[in-house]
Design an enzyme around this catalytic site. Structure first.
Site, PDB file in Angstrom:
ATOM      1  N   ASN A  95       0.837  -1.196   0.000  1.00 52.26           N
ATOM      2  CA  ASN A  95       0.000   0.000   0.000  1.00 52.26           C
ATOM      3  C   ASN A  95       0.869   1.241   0.000  1.00 52.26           C
ATOM      4  O   ASN A  95       1.982   1.235   0.535  1.00 52.26           O
ATOM      5  CB  ASN A  95      -0.976  -0.004   1.190  1.00 52.26           C
ATOM      6  CG  ASN A  95      -0.404   0.685   2.412  1.00 52.26           C
ATOM      7  OD1 ASN A  95      -0.389   1.913   2.498  1.00 52.26           O
ATOM      8  ND2 ASN A  95       0.134  -0.109   3.348  1.00 52.26           N
ATOM      9  N   ASN A  98       4.036   7.622  14.596  1.00 56.68           N
ATOM     10  CA  ASN A  98       4.374   6.846  13.403  1.00 56.68           C
ATOM     11  C   ASN A  98       5.646   7.408  12.782  1.00 56.68           C
ATOM     12  O   ASN A  98       5.593   8.305  11.938  1.00 56.68           O
ATOM     13  CB  ASN A  98       3.204   6.893  12.404  1.00 56.68           C
ATOM     14  CG  ASN A  98       3.530   6.161  11.119  1.00 56.68           C
ATOM     15  OD1 ASN A  98       4.549   5.486  11.008  1.00 56.68           O
ATOM     16  ND2 ASN A  98       2.661   6.305  10.131  1.00 56.68           N
ATOM     17  N   CYS A 150       6.327   5.364   8.563  1.00 54.58           N
ATOM     18  CA  CYS A 150       5.504   5.309   7.345  1.00 54.58           C
ATOM     19  C   CYS A 150       6.418   5.381   6.124  1.00 54.58           C
ATOM     20  O   CYS A 150       7.162   6.346   5.958  1.00 54.58           O
ATOM     21  CB  CYS A 150       4.501   6.461   7.298  1.00 54.58           C
ATOM     22  SG  CYS A 150       3.495   6.378   5.788  1.00 54.58           S
ATOM     23  N   LYS A 163       5.991   3.683  17.089  1.00 58.31           N
ATOM     24  CA  LYS A 163       5.845   2.621  16.095  1.00 58.31           C
ATOM     25  C   LYS A 163       7.133   2.512  15.280  1.00 58.31           C
ATOM     26  O   LYS A 163       7.491   3.443  14.549  1.00 58.31           O
ATOM     27  CB  LYS A 163       4.643   2.930  15.195  1.00 58.31           C
ATOM     28  CG  LYS A 163       4.316   1.801  14.225  1.00 58.31           C
ATOM     29  CD  LYS A 163       2.888   1.913  13.775  1.00 58.31           C
ATOM     30  CE  LYS A 163       2.491   0.851  12.798  1.00 58.31           C
ATOM     31  NZ  LYS A 163       1.082   0.937  12.433  1.00 58.31           N
ATOM     32  N   THR A 189       5.100  -1.466   8.064  1.00 56.27           N
ATOM     33  CA  THR A 189       5.299  -2.254   6.836  1.00 56.27           C
ATOM     34  C   THR A 189       6.750  -2.258   6.368  1.00 56.27           C
ATOM     35  O   THR A 189       7.525  -1.356   6.684  1.00 56.27           O
ATOM     36  CB  THR A 189       4.424  -1.666   5.706  1.00 56.27           C
ATOM     37  OG1 THR A 189       4.706  -0.270   5.595  1.00 56.27           O
ATOM     38  CG2 THR A 189       2.958  -1.872   6.000  1.00 56.27           C
TER      39      THR A 189
HETATM   40  C1  LIG Z   1      -3.862   0.177   3.784  1.00 48.60           C
HETATM   41  C2  LIG Z   1      -2.924   0.386   4.947  1.00 48.60           C
HETATM   42  C3  LIG Z   1      -2.777   1.671   5.507  1.00 48.60           C
HETATM   43  C4  LIG Z   1      -1.923   1.879   6.593  1.00 48.60           C
HETATM   44  N1  LIG Z   1      -1.830   3.128   7.158  1.00 48.60           N
HETATM   45  C5  LIG Z   1      -1.050   3.321   8.266  1.00 48.60           C
HETATM   46  C6  LIG Z   1      -1.014   4.596   8.923  1.00 48.60           C
HETATM   47  O1  LIG Z   1      -1.688   5.554   8.543  1.00 48.60           O
HETATM   48  N2  LIG Z   1      -0.198   4.725  10.024  1.00 48.60           N
HETATM   49  C7  LIG Z   1       0.551   3.665  10.498  1.00 48.60           C
HETATM   50  O2  LIG Z   1       1.263   3.820  11.507  1.00 48.60           O
HETATM   51  N3  LIG Z   1       0.510   2.455   9.908  1.00 48.60           N
HETATM   52  C8  LIG Z   1      -0.266   2.257   8.802  1.00 48.60           C
HETATM   53  N4  LIG Z   1      -0.320   1.015   8.225  1.00 48.60           N
HETATM   54  C9  LIG Z   1       0.474  -0.106   8.799  1.00 48.60           C
HETATM   55  C10 LIG Z   1      -0.386  -0.987   9.708  1.00 48.60           C
HETATM   56  O3  LIG Z   1      -0.921  -0.242  10.794  1.00 48.60           O
HETATM   57  C11 LIG Z   1       0.428  -2.200  10.270  1.00 48.60           C
HETATM   58  O4  LIG Z   1       1.466  -1.732  11.103  1.00 48.60           O
HETATM   59  C12 LIG Z   1       1.059  -3.048   9.170  1.00 48.60           C
HETATM   60  O5  LIG Z   1       0.194  -3.156   8.054  1.00 48.60           O
HETATM   61  C13 LIG Z   1       1.432  -4.462   9.647  1.00 48.60           C
HETATM   62  O6  LIG Z   1       0.317  -5.185  10.135  1.00 48.60           O
HETATM   63  P1  LIG Z   1      -0.622  -6.151   9.221  1.00 48.60           P
HETATM   64  O7  LIG Z   1       0.287  -7.072   8.448  1.00 48.60           O
HETATM   65  O8  LIG Z   1      -1.504  -6.867  10.196  1.00 48.60           O
HETATM   66  O9  LIG Z   1      -1.393  -5.253   8.307  1.00 48.60           O
HETATM   67  C14 LIG Z   1      -1.175   0.789   7.127  1.00 48.60           C
HETATM   68  C15 LIG Z   1      -1.316  -0.501   6.552  1.00 48.60           C
HETATM   69  C16 LIG Z   1      -2.180  -0.715   5.490  1.00 48.60           C
HETATM   70  C17 LIG Z   1      -2.313  -2.099   4.919  1.00 48.60           C
END
Ligand SMILES: Cc1cc2nc3c(=O)[nH]c(=O)nc-3n(C[C@H](O)[C@H](O)[C@H](O)COP(=O)(O)O)c2cc1C
Length: 313
Positions: free
Chosen positions: A74, A131, A134, A169, A197
């Protein structure tokens, strides 16, 4: 609805009804998710709101998401209406009765992180997640999070701006995550979220162009789970002696996944991308954790934190 007391725990002074946390960016500003039929707020110990900056942001051009084997890329680009609008128009609509709400703060400068934190400090939000990881913005984000000096400066600035619990984070895209965690502890963080991510790219070979409008993005979902479990384990080695808890996250889609993170040293476990496969995932994960507690003779979910038996030890 009430959940089983064995799932309740304390995180940075907050009471979580369960160890599960809905992750930032995967549930909008909370309201998007509670609309899902059959979803009960009480299944979530906490809900992390979408990343928020000082000014509104429109985010990146399309495509913003792309499915990959075992996960997704993403590059949303922190689309949000700005901190003032979140506090004034969104927070009043949230139901704080059964779950805790955590703001997710971003910025292009250290001063912006501090200012956004100050705006949330003067609000009913329960805690603030910083965060610094990012991968989808040009300034701030992961460029701060991969530099321990900058990470510490951001945490110290946010610390000045609030007495609410601060959760940092961390980025997996760095050489020594434990050293960075140490600096964030010295700078005043109360907790960690591990991991955000992993940076990635997918290419449309016919067009000879990256698929994502932003060219690069963040990889999430089951594909990143072993990396996330290891990073959680590494951060736990430095955080747990200080009593600093971790929200382990990355690729959780089952109770077994969640239990891996707890054993590695997490106190709570985040679920993000897994919700796109099954929006009602939390209930089955909570049930599976209770079953594990019974089968292994643990009284409380908190007894699982760090209960890993290392080989050769
Ligand atoms: C579509 C999407 C948007 C995200 N937006 C943010 C965000 O705004 N701030 C943030 O700290 N992490 C963001 N993340 C990261 C997630 O909060 C999470 O840390 C990461 O996806 C790993 O967990 P998962 O594999 O369960 O998704 C986003 C992830 C996805 C998939």
């Amino acid at each position: 609805m009430t959940t089983d007391q064995r799932l309740a725990l304390e995180f940075c002074g907050m009471r979580f009804a369960t160890p599960l946390v809905l992750l930032s960016g995967c549930v909008g500003f909370g309201e998007e998710y509670t609309r899902v039929e059959g979803f009960a707020n009480a299944e979530a110990g906490a809900v992390c709101l979408k990343g928020t900056t000082l000014a509104p942001r429109l985010g990146n051009p399309a495509h913003r998401v792309y499915e990959t084997p075992g996960g997704m890329l993403n590059a949303i680009g922190l689309q949000n209406p700005g901190a003032r609008a979140v506090v004034d128009t969104i927070l009043p609509t949230l139901d704080f009765a059964e779950t805790r709400f955590i703001a997710n703060v971003s910025g292009s400068t250290v001063e912006e992180y501090e200012e956004v934190t100050r705006i949330f400090d003067d609000s009913p939000i329960d805690a603030i997640e910083i965060n610094i990881s990012c991968p989808n913005v040009k300034e701030g984000g992961v460029t701060f999070g991969n530099d321990p000096d900058m990470s510490a400066r951001v945490v110290a600035a946010c610390r000045r701006a609030t007495k609410k619990p601060l959760i940092t984070k961390l980025s997996p895209n760095q050489t020594d995550i434990a050293a960075n965690a140490r600096r964030c502890i010295e700078a005043g963080t109360d907790g960690f979220a591990v991991i955000n991510t992993l940076m990635g790219m997918a290419i449309d070979i016919e067009q000879r162009r990256p698929v994502l409008g932003n060219n690069q993005g963040g990889l999430s979902g089951p594909a990143i789970k072993p990396v996330a479990v290891f990073r959680t384990f590494q951060v736990a080695q430095v955080a747990r002696p200080h009593g600093i808890p971790i929200i382990g996250q990355g690729g959780v889609t089952s109770a077994a996944d969640a239990i891996e993170f707890l054993l590695a040293g997490a106190t709570a476990v985040g679920v993000g991308t897994g919700l796109f496969y099954d929006p009602l995932l939390l209930a089955s994960i909570n049930a599976g954790i209770l079953d594990y507690l019974d089968r292994h003779g643990f009284a409380q979910v908190s007894d699982l934190t760090g209960a890993l038996r290392l080989n050769g030890a």
